[in-house]
Design a protein around this motif. Structure first.
Motif, PDB file in Angstrom:
ATOM      1  N   ILE A 149       0.862  -1.177   0.000  1.00  0.00           N
ATOM      2  CA  ILE A 149       0.000   0.000   0.000  1.00  0.00           C
ATOM      3  C   ILE A 149       0.901   1.231   0.000  1.00  0.00           C
ATOM      4  O   ILE A 149       1.718   1.419   0.901  1.00  0.00           O
ATOM      5  CB  ILE A 149      -0.941   0.021   1.234  1.00  0.00           C
ATOM      6  N   GLN A 150       0.761   2.057  -1.033  1.00  0.00           N
ATOM      7  CA  GLN A 150       1.570   3.263  -1.177  1.00  0.00           C
ATOM      8  C   GLN A 150       1.085   4.334  -0.195  1.00  0.00           C
ATOM      9  O   GLN A 150      -0.012   4.241   0.352  1.00  0.00           O
ATOM     10  CB  GLN A 150       1.475   3.782  -2.616  1.00  0.00           C
ATOM     11  N   GLU A 151       1.891   5.352   0.010  1.00  0.00           N
ATOM     12  CA  GLU A 151       1.506   6.452   0.903  1.00  0.00           C
ATOM     13  C   GLU A 151       0.246   7.147   0.418  1.00  0.00           C
ATOM     14  O   GLU A 151      -0.521   7.683   1.211  1.00  0.00           O
ATOM     15  CB  GLU A 151       2.655   7.456   1.040  1.00  0.00           C
ATOM     16  N   SER A 152       0.023   7.111  -0.888  1.00  0.00           N
ATOM     17  CA  SER A 152      -1.172   7.740  -1.456  1.00  0.00           C
ATOM     18  C   SER A 152      -2.419   6.878  -1.233  1.00  0.00           C
ATOM     19  O   SER A 152      -3.524   7.300  -1.540  1.00  0.00           O
ATOM     20  CB  SER A 152      -0.978   7.979  -2.949  1.00  0.00           C
ATOM     21  N   GLY A 153      -2.217   5.659  -0.706  1.00  0.00           N
ATOM     22  CA  GLY A 153      -3.342   4.765  -0.462  1.00  0.00           C
ATOM     23  C   GLY A 153      -3.606   3.789  -1.596  1.00  0.00           C
ATOM     24  O   GLY A 153      -4.477   2.937  -1.495  1.00  0.00           O
ATOM     25  N   GLU A 154      -2.834   3.909  -2.675  1.00  0.00           N
ATOM     26  CA  GLU A 154      -3.017   3.015  -3.817  1.00  0.00           C
ATOM     27  C   GLU A 154      -2.279   1.699  -3.591  1.00  0.00           C
ATOM     28  O   GLU A 154      -1.258   1.660  -2.920  1.00  0.00           O
ATOM     29  CB  GLU A 154      -2.494   3.676  -5.097  1.00  0.00           C
ATOM     30  N   GLU A 155      -2.833   0.636  -4.186  1.00  0.00           N
ATOM     31  CA  GLU A 155      -2.193  -0.671  -4.109  1.00  0.00           C
ATOM     32  C   GLU A 155      -1.145  -0.801  -5.198  1.00  0.00           C
ATOM     33  O   GLU A 155      -1.345  -0.363  -6.321  1.00  0.00           O
ATOM     34  CB  GLU A 155      -3.217  -1.787  -4.302  1.00  0.00           C
ATOM     35  N   LYS A 156      -0.030  -1.427  -4.859  1.00  0.00           N
ATOM     36  CA  LYS A 156       1.006  -1.712  -5.846  1.00  0.00           C
ATOM     37  C   LYS A 156       1.324  -3.201  -5.751  1.00  0.00           C
ATOM     38  O   LYS A 156       1.718  -3.699  -4.696  1.00  0.00           O
ATOM     39  CB  LYS A 156       2.266  -0.896  -5.574  1.00  0.00           C
ATOM     40  N   TRP A 157       1.118  -3.932  -6.843  1.00  0.00           N
ATOM     41  CA  TRP A 157       1.432  -5.349  -6.889  1.00  0.00           C
ATOM     42  C   TRP A 157       2.929  -5.487  -7.122  1.00  0.00           C
ATOM     43  O   TRP A 157       3.472  -4.884  -8.046  1.00  0.00           O
ATOM     44  CB  TRP A 157       0.664  -6.043  -8.001  1.00  0.00           C
TER      45      TRP A 157
END
Length: 196
Positions: A85-93
């Motif tokens: 989970i990125q700081e922006s709240g987005e998921e990164k696989w």
């Protein structure tokens, strides 16, 4: 050569099957799937115990998810994935591939992929069966089975696709490097000659 793959032994029998490299991973990979399915069938259809069924199936599904994601995927097909989970709240696989450093056994790969797809199909059929027989209390359990199996399967498909792309990119890079070195060697050979 005696006893080679697919060749007959001197007595006319086939050689023994080569032992798998990761039998414990294979056993864990298949066992938790079977236990989750068995608990669902036994407790929901025979004993009609919803809470015990839910508890046991979820425990075995969670164990299966963890084993596939963290153990059998790494040992059987040389792949690993996770979500950050990125700081922006987005998921990164995030994907890892260990295929380049070791040879993946075809039989282990077949067990891995085959059991994942089979489990997904079985959970889907059990959900349809629950809907058709109007056993709606069983549907949430089957949905959890479908979701957990699908997420692992999707993660590994993405991981395998990225690993193949990395191997292809590496091969292209190597070919380009070799071509440049070959061109440099040809041009240095040409500098020894005088042209008129």
């Amino acid at each position: 050569r005696r006893g080679g793959r697919g060749e007959m032994e001197g007595d006319g029998t086939l050689p023994p099957v080569q032992a798998e490299r990761h039998p414990i991973s294979i056993a864990a990979h298949v066992t938790f799937k079977l236990l989750a399915l068995a608990m669902f069938l036994i407790f929901s259809w025979l004993f009609k115990s919803y809470f015990l069924t839910f508890y046991l199936v979820i425990v075995f599904l969670a164990a299966d998810f963890w084993v596939v994601k963290n153990v059998s995927g790494r040992f059987l097909v040389g792949l690993r994935w996770w979500i950050e989970i990125q700081e922006s709240g987005e998921e990164k696989w995030v994907f890892e591939s260990d295929e380049a450093s070791r040879k993946v056994h075809t039989s282990e790969s077949i067990v891995f992929w085959g059991s994942q797809v089979t489990a997904l199909v079985l959970w889907s059929l059990l959900m349809l069966s629950s809907l058709i027989t109007l056993q709606f209390t069983s549907v949430p359990i089957t949905v959890v089975g479908i979701v957990l199996t699908f997420v692992n399967l999707a993660g590994y498909f993405k991981c395998a696709r990225k690993a193949k792309k990395q191997v292809r990119d590496w091969a292209i890079n190597q070919a380009m490097t070799n071509a440049v070195h070959a061109t440099d060697a040809d041009s240095s050979d040409d500098s020894d000659y005088e042209y008129e």
